[in-house]
Design a protein around this motif. Structure first.
Motif, mmCIF file in Angstrom:
data_model
loop_
_atom_site.group_PDB
_atom_site.id
_atom_site.type_symbol
_atom_site.label_atom_id
_atom_site.label_comp_id
_atom_site.label_asym_id
_atom_site.label_seq_id
_atom_site.Cartn_x
_atom_site.Cartn_y
_atom_site.Cartn_z
ATOM 1 N N HIS A 210 0.825 -1.206 0.000
ATOM 2 C CA HIS A 210 0.000 0.000 0.000
ATOM 3 C C HIS A 210 0.858 1.255 0.000
ATOM 4 O O HIS A 210 1.744 1.405 0.828
ATOM 5 N N GLY A 211 0.548 2.167 -0.956
ATOM 6 C CA GLY A 211 1.111 3.515 -0.921
ATOM 7 C C GLY A 211 0.018 4.430 -0.400
ATOM 8 O O GLY A 211 -0.518 4.233 0.689
ATOM 9 N N ALA B 40 -4.256 13.592 -7.691
ATOM 10 C CA ALA B 40 -4.159 12.910 -6.397
ATOM 11 C C ALA B 40 -2.874 13.283 -5.652
ATOM 12 O O ALA B 40 -2.473 12.600 -4.705
ATOM 13 N N GLY C 295 4.016 4.589 -5.124
ATOM 14 C CA GLY C 295 2.831 4.282 -5.935
ATOM 15 C C GLY C 295 2.968 4.855 -7.340
ATOM 16 O O GLY C 295 2.586 4.225 -8.324
ATOM 17 N N GLU D 128 3.566 -2.464 -10.993
ATOM 18 C CA GLU D 128 2.454 -2.463 -10.022
ATOM 19 C C GLU D 128 2.696 -3.369 -8.816
ATOM 20 O O GLU D 128 1.787 -4.073 -8.370
ATOM 21 N N HIS E 76 -3.227 4.277 -15.722
ATOM 22 C CA HIS E 76 -3.584 3.773 -14.390
ATOM 23 C C HIS E 76 -3.085 2.364 -14.119
ATOM 24 O O HIS E 76 -3.060 1.928 -12.976
#
Ligand code: FAD
Ligand code: ZN
Length: 464
Positions: A67-68, A132, A140, A197, A418
């Motif tokens: 998790h970032g 974001a 990320g 990813e 993305h």
């Protein structure tokens, strides 16, 4: 899992292994707000701690999800109850800034905005920028090879990374903290981790490339009468603004009208009767020279019939108002719900007919359906939002086939920026050949033979 967690607590401290409600309180999906389902969340403070955690997980065959800032849009951060989350939230240190070499060395959990501000304080800039920015992390951004609104000038995240460090699935630390622009000594290993990813390793630190600051910006929202004028305008500003062209963002009428007149969220700077709108920004270092060049470029575009109307920002406040329309993703989500969102790319000369055909197909299938389009036109990247009034799995599949299937023949991509995550792995074959997917599997097998990192993400599962 419990005995493994106790061993991990000894490595990172009990306060840094979260369980129960603390896990469920995490929102792993920015769009839906879905809660985290992982068995626990582990928060190491350093590469060494993370390496020790991964050594234990590897020995126990324990799968993990990294998790970032949790702003990813393809379900890449989702975890099952039998998985552990590794959160980089305590690894946020800005380690060094070298103004002469133009580099910034950071831990991977550092938020993008902090990095941008740190570069600005030193009179430089970190040019990656996206909506974001306040929440997403450098790790990320690297893992997803993020794009954003400055790609037209500076390229994607890949171009901003000189070196990085990653922890492999078995706890091995691979440190490629190169600080030089040129280094051809063997394979460029950092590229393995950029855009993969989190499936090949956990990025822990990075050396980022800074650019000279461009303190002067000029911004205009313009309207174009047709697609030929829009692409003509893109060519024109590329030629006349040259390296000063900092953004060329496009909104189709449906998108612009929704966020201005239809929803009342933003006062419309231009009427919403035109088919296309472009937000053009130039950036420079010399105020007088930049202003003159920008004005001359817009004027010449008018004279050549490339644009029909323009709102030029004359203050920072006006500039922010123009950008607020383009960046109002929340407004879009609020007014089109439920909806399916896509980020595709395709060659510039295919875009107009692709969108027209898609509009037709959506209208035929769902008479009340809506299609909204905006994007980074200079990069061939469109963000497509489809609202059909329904969100069930069957409708999703139907919308996905309409959006994705034409792309293969057009040489387009199912993901411009993305990534693939879980959401698009069944469509990877439309953008990658069997040989490319086979090589991806070979790399995954070599770096993570037990398949512990971000399971079921990016690569489709092999049928058993
Ligand atoms: P997360 O969401 O936490 O993770 C994303 C993926 O990377 C997951 O698979 C995760 O496991 C993995 N990962 C995270 N950190 C690491 C690490 N240290 N090592 C290995 N793997 C890791 N993207 C664009 O490209 N361009 C845009 O313009 C853009 N605009 C956006 C606007 C909004 C409002 C939002 C919500 C998102 C936008 N995005 C955009 C999506 C984009 O992917 C992310 O914002 C960002 O790059 C993800 O960073 P994060 O730290 O939030 O990663
Ligand atoms: Zn984008």
């Amino acid at each position: 899992m419990e005995s493994l967690l106790r061993a991990i607590e000894e490595l990172v401290g009990p306060a840094n292994v979260l369980r129960g409600d603390d896990v469920a309180a995490r929102r792993v999906d920015w769009m839906s707000g879905a809660p985290c389902r992982a068995g626990a969340i582990v928060r190491p403070a350093s590469t060494e701690e993370l390496a020790a955690v991964m050594t234990k997980c590897h020995a126990a065959g324990q799968p993990v999800v990294t998790h970032g800032g949790l702003t990813g849009l393809v379900h890449g951060a989702e975890a099952n109850t039998d998985e552990l989350v590794i959160s980089l939230e305590r690894m946020t240190t800005i380690e060094a800034l070298d103004p002469v070499g133009g580099t910034l060395t950071v831990q991977a959990g550092a938020p993008l905005q902090t990095v941008q501000e740190c570069a600005a304080e030193a009179g430089m800039q970190f040019p990656l920028d996206l909506g974001a920015r306040g929440s997403c992390t450098i790790g990320g951004n690297i893992a997803t090879n993020a794009g954003g609104v400055r790609v037209i000038r500076y390229g994607m995240m890949r171009e901003q990374v000189l070196g990085l460090e990653a922890v492999l699935a078995d706890g091995t630390v691979v440190s490629s903290m190169n600080t030089m622009l040129k280094n051809n000594a063997g394979f460029d290993l950092k590229q393995l981790f950029i855009g993969s990813e989190g499936t090949l390793g956990i990025v822990t630190r990075a050396v980022l490339r800074l650019q000279p600051r461009q303190p002067v910006s000029h911004t205009a929202l313009v309207a174009c009468a047709d697609f030929a004028a829009l692409t003509g305008l893109l060519q024109h500003v590329r030629r006349t603004l040259g390296e000063q062209l900092g953004a060329f963002e496009v909104m189709w009428r449906s998108h612009y009208a929704l966020l201005t007149e239809e929803s009342g969220r933003h006062a419309p700077p231009l009427s919403s009767d035109y088919p296309f709108y472009a937000l053009i920004e130039s950036q420079g270092s010399e105020a007088a020279e930049s202003a003159q060049r920008f004005e001359a470029s817009i004027e010449a575009a008018f004279e050549a019939g490339l644009l029909s109307d323009a709102a030029v920002a004359s203050s920072e406040q006006q500039r922010e108002r123009l950008w607020a329309i383009r960046e109002d993703i929340e407004g879009l989500l609020h007014h089109i719900a439920p909806r399916f969102a896509f980020d595709i790319s395709l060659p510039l000369d295919e875009i107009e007919s692709y969108v027209r055909d898609l509009e037709k197909a959506v209208a035929e299938r769902w008479p009340d359906g809506r299609l909204l389009v905006f994007g980074h036109l200079g990069d061939g990247n469109l963000h497509v939002t489809v609202g059909t009034g329904r969100a069930d799995a069957q409708t999703r599949r139907a919308v996905e086939s309409l959006v994705y299937e034409p792309l293969a023949a057009l040489g387009g991509s199912v993901s411009a920026e993305h990534g693939i995550g879980i959401e698009k792995r069944d469509y990877l074959h439309l953008s990658r050949s069997p040989e490319e997917i086979a090589l991806m599997r070979t790399l995954k097998q070599a770096l993570d033979p037990k398949g512990l990192l971000n399971r079921h993400k990016v690569l489709p599962d092999i049928a058993e």
